[in-house]
Design an enzyme around this catalytic site. Structure first.
Site, PDB file in Angstrom:
ATOM      1  N   LYS A 266      15.242  64.707  70.583  1.00 39.33           N
ATOM      2  CA  LYS A 266      14.956  66.142  70.755  1.00 39.33           C
ATOM      3  C   LYS A 266      14.833  66.803  69.385  1.00 39.33           C
ATOM      4  CE  LYS A 266      17.056  70.456  72.522  1.00 39.33           C
ATOM      5  NZ  LYS A 266      18.124  71.071  73.336  1.00 39.33           N
ATOM      6  N   ASP A 271      16.799  76.958  68.492  1.00 33.22           N
ATOM      7  CA  ASP A 271      16.822  77.277  69.916  1.00 33.22           C
ATOM      8  C   ASP A 271      17.413  78.669  70.136  1.00 33.22           C
ATOM      9  OD1 ASP A 271      16.887  77.282  72.664  1.00 33.22           O
ATOM     10  OD2 ASP A 271      18.487  75.778  72.846  1.00 33.22           O
ATOM     11  N   LYS A 278      20.219  83.336  74.312  1.00 35.44           N
ATOM     12  CA  LYS A 278      21.609  82.999  74.011  1.00 35.44           C
ATOM     13  C   LYS A 278      22.370  84.250  73.575  1.00 35.44           C
ATOM     14  CE  LYS A 278      20.831  78.173  72.704  1.00 35.44           C
ATOM     15  NZ  LYS A 278      21.586  77.599  73.834  1.00 35.44           N
ATOM     16  N   ASP A 289      19.597  71.982  66.607  1.00 31.55           N
ATOM     17  CA  ASP A 289      19.096  71.494  67.896  1.00 31.55           C
ATOM     18  C   ASP A 289      18.041  70.389  67.746  1.00 31.55           C
ATOM     19  OD1 ASP A 289      19.507  71.568  70.593  1.00 31.55           O
ATOM     20  OD2 ASP A 289      18.124  73.226  70.990  1.00 31.55           O
ATOM     21  N   ASP A 348      16.308  78.434  78.491  1.00 28.58           N
ATOM     22  CA  ASP A 348      17.250  77.810  77.549  1.00 28.58           C
ATOM     23  C   ASP A 348      17.474  76.330  77.893  1.00 28.58           C
ATOM     24  OD1 ASP A 348      18.903  77.690  75.392  1.00 28.58           O
ATOM     25  OD2 ASP A 348      20.608  78.692  76.349  1.00 28.58           O
ATOM     26  N   GLU A 350      15.450  74.021  77.603  1.00 30.72           N
ATOM     27  CA  GLU A 350      14.150  73.632  77.026  1.00 30.72           C
ATOM     28  C   GLU A 350      14.120  72.185  76.557  1.00 30.72           C
ATOM     29  OE1 GLU A 350      16.511  74.829  75.257  1.00 30.72           O
ATOM     30  OE2 GLU A 350      16.432  73.533  73.484  1.00 30.72           O
ATOM     31  N   ARG A 352      15.192  69.402  77.924  1.00 27.11           N
ATOM     32  CA  ARG A 352      14.724  68.453  78.942  1.00 27.11           C
ATOM     33  C   ARG A 352      13.221  68.577  79.156  1.00 27.11           C
ATOM     34  NH1 ARG A 352      18.831  71.179  83.076  1.00 27.11           N
ATOM     35  NH2 ARG A 352      19.764  71.637  81.046  1.00 27.11           N
TER      36      ARG A 352
END
Ligand code: BES
Ligand code: MN
Ligand code: ZN
Length: 501
Positions: A266, A271, A278, A289, A348, A350, A352
């Site tokens: 990833k 993020d 968030k 991230d 959020d 995101e 996956r």
């Protein structure tokens, strides 16, 4: 940097000699006997008096009064031999290397034989020395006008052995050093803030690795990503002014392009959470991230150095997750490269989404086994805490290979279940094949389940490093900040990999 020598009388001059002491008796025996002889048995007296402690990780500095070439001996306690392990050795070495660095030494020697035992042989000990040295002395200098880089650091480490084949030891030192350096590269990538490490920067970094190690490389730009129909990846990038990059590196260590391992990381460079934004506390730190991508790139560096007889394709979907008039929204329905449609319930969730297309693309490049690494969920922290990486799989035999590598690397992982009922939760949508956020219960598990939908029968292990990729505390093998976790596990896994029939 590392030099190996046979020396029986400890006559060479060094700023410091590092010696391990096991807690076995009051008398110096085994490899230390010879050293004690140079001191006419006085070291044994110091052990008796408690001035040299064998207690695990105790460090005692002793002046040599000209009895040997080294000015000082740094004794590091190794505890009970029965309880010893590679991991314990690494931490003890890390602690003493940090102390040596703090004392501004520039040149040291390590008496390797004193660190070996029934549990850790000389080759493992040599690996531990060079790896722990790289890891423990790592530092990220940051961006202060006044550099906090020390003027003096250890530049030269001589490894002494009386008992072992020096060529073998040299080879192990090289391997350990590669593992340490690869992990440190991953740490640096994670420590760099999002404004200075965009998807484009990450792609450029991959290009540099490719040039250095002759990897085949492919960087898909936005247009190509659109052409391939990677709608899940594109949705996450939609709100950003920074174009996305799908980064692919190929290492071919076998004659034929078969038994290909796909490493998927990833690579979210920042993020925000998108419209499912968030909190102001939760958003800080989200430069990390891309810890999964960093681990994959770090492992590729090790693979490039050590060139195992394996085939590897690394796939990294990289973008930030931002908000604007163009951004994707909850309720949007998007179509992944595989054709599966996804109802977005949470922007959020995101990771996956980008991983879904990356997994599909890794298969497209011939991956027959998949391992993905991702800072995927806060849920894994709730489940397992900050020391253990969460794992999920659709293939127990592949999982065992990853587990073994992780244990050997000293990077603990723990398996979470993936039951049919968990899979049903991500398949539950009125308007699409899947939904990306079925609620917060067990959300590390449903995040894994979502990625699993795109493996379509390919053996796969998912590693959620949200809790382990950074640490707020300094430790024996590194400073606070990025840990580079899973870099060594992935590299070891690849090195040892056995195709599954
Ligand atoms: N990048 C985060 C996960 C994360 C959280 C990493 C904390 C490191 C520290 C991920 O994209 C995310 O936001 N996950 C959400 C999922 C939720 C919306 C279903 C989470 O874990 O809260
Ligand atoms: Mn997120
Ligand atoms: Zn994320």
């Amino acid at each position: 940097m590392f030099d190996v020598k046979k020396e029986m009388d400890f006559s060479s001059a060094h700023e410091g000699l590092i010696v391990g002491v096991f807690d076995k008796s009051e008398k110096f025996s085994g490899p230390l006997e010879n050293l004690d002889k140079q001191f006419e048995g006085q070291l044994t007296e110091l052990v008796k008096a408690g001035d040299i402690s064998a207690k695990y990780k105790n460090i005692n500095k002793v002046h040599s009064f000209g009895k040997i070439g080294s000015k000082r001996i740094w004794f590091v306690g190794l505890g009970k031999e029965k309880e010893f392990s590679f991991e314990k050795l690494s931490e003890a070495l890390g602690k003493v290397f940090k102390a040596v660095k703090g004392s501004k030494l520039q040149e040291i020697a390590v008496f390797l034989d004193s660190f070996t035992s029934e549990k850790v042989d000389e080759l493992e000990a040599a690996h531990a020395v060079s790896e722990a040295f790289a890891l423990s002395t790592y530092q990220f200098n940051g961006y202060k006008q006044k550099s906090n880089e020390p003027e003096k650091k250890v530049e030269q480490v001589t490894v002494y052995s009386e008992n072992y084949d020096l060529e073998d030891i040299k080879a192990s030192l090289t391997v350990g050093h590669a593992f340490g350096k690869g992990t440190n590269s991953a740490r640096t990538l994670v420590n760099i803030p999002g404004n200075l490490l965009t998807a484009k920067d990450m792609a450029n970094y991959a290009l540099e690795l490719a040039a250095k190690y002759s990897f085949e490389v492919e960087i898909l730009d936005k247009e190509e990503i659109e052409k391939l129909g990677m709608g899940a990846f594109l949705a996450v990038n939609q709100g950003s002014t920074e174009p996305p990059k799908m980064i692919v590196l190929k290492y071919q260590g076998k004659e034929q392009w078969q038994d290909v391992i796909g490493l998927v990381g990833k690579g979210i460079t920042f993020d925000t959470g998108g419209y499912s934004i968030k909190t102001k506390a939760g958003i800080v730190g989200m430069k990390s991230d891309m810890g999964g991508a960093a681990a994959v790139l770090g492992a590729m560096e090790i693979i490039g150095e050590l060139r195992p007889e394996q085939n590897v394709v690394a796939v990294i979907p990289s973008t930030d997750n931002m908000i604007s008039g163009n951004a994707f929204k909850p309720d949007d329905v998007i179509t992944a490269m595989s054709g599966k449609t996804i109802e977005v319930l949470n922007t959020d969730a995101e990771g996956r989404l980008v991983l879904a297309d990356a997994v599909t693309y890794a298969k497209h490049h011939g991956a027959e086994y998949l391992v993905d690494v991702a800072t995927l969920t806060g849920g894994v922290i709730t489940a397992l805490g900050l020391h253990t990486t969460g794992a999920m799989t659709n293939h127990e035999t592949l999982y065992e290979q990853v587990l073994e590598a992780s244990m050997e690397a000293g990077e603990p992982i723990w398996q979470l279940p993936l039951f049919e009922k968990d899979k049903e939760r991500v398949r539950n949508s009125k308007v699409a094949d899947l939904n990306n956020s079925p609620g917060s219960e067990g959300h590390a598990i449903v995040a894994g389940a979502f990625i699993g939908e795109f493996t379509e029968g390919t053996p796969w292990v998912h590693l959620d490093i949200a809790g382990t990729s950074t640490t707020s505390r300094e430790h024996d093998l590194g400073p606070a900040g990025a840990t580079g976790v899973m870099t060594r596990t992935l590299a070891l896994f690849v090195e040892r990999f056995e195709p599954i029939k």
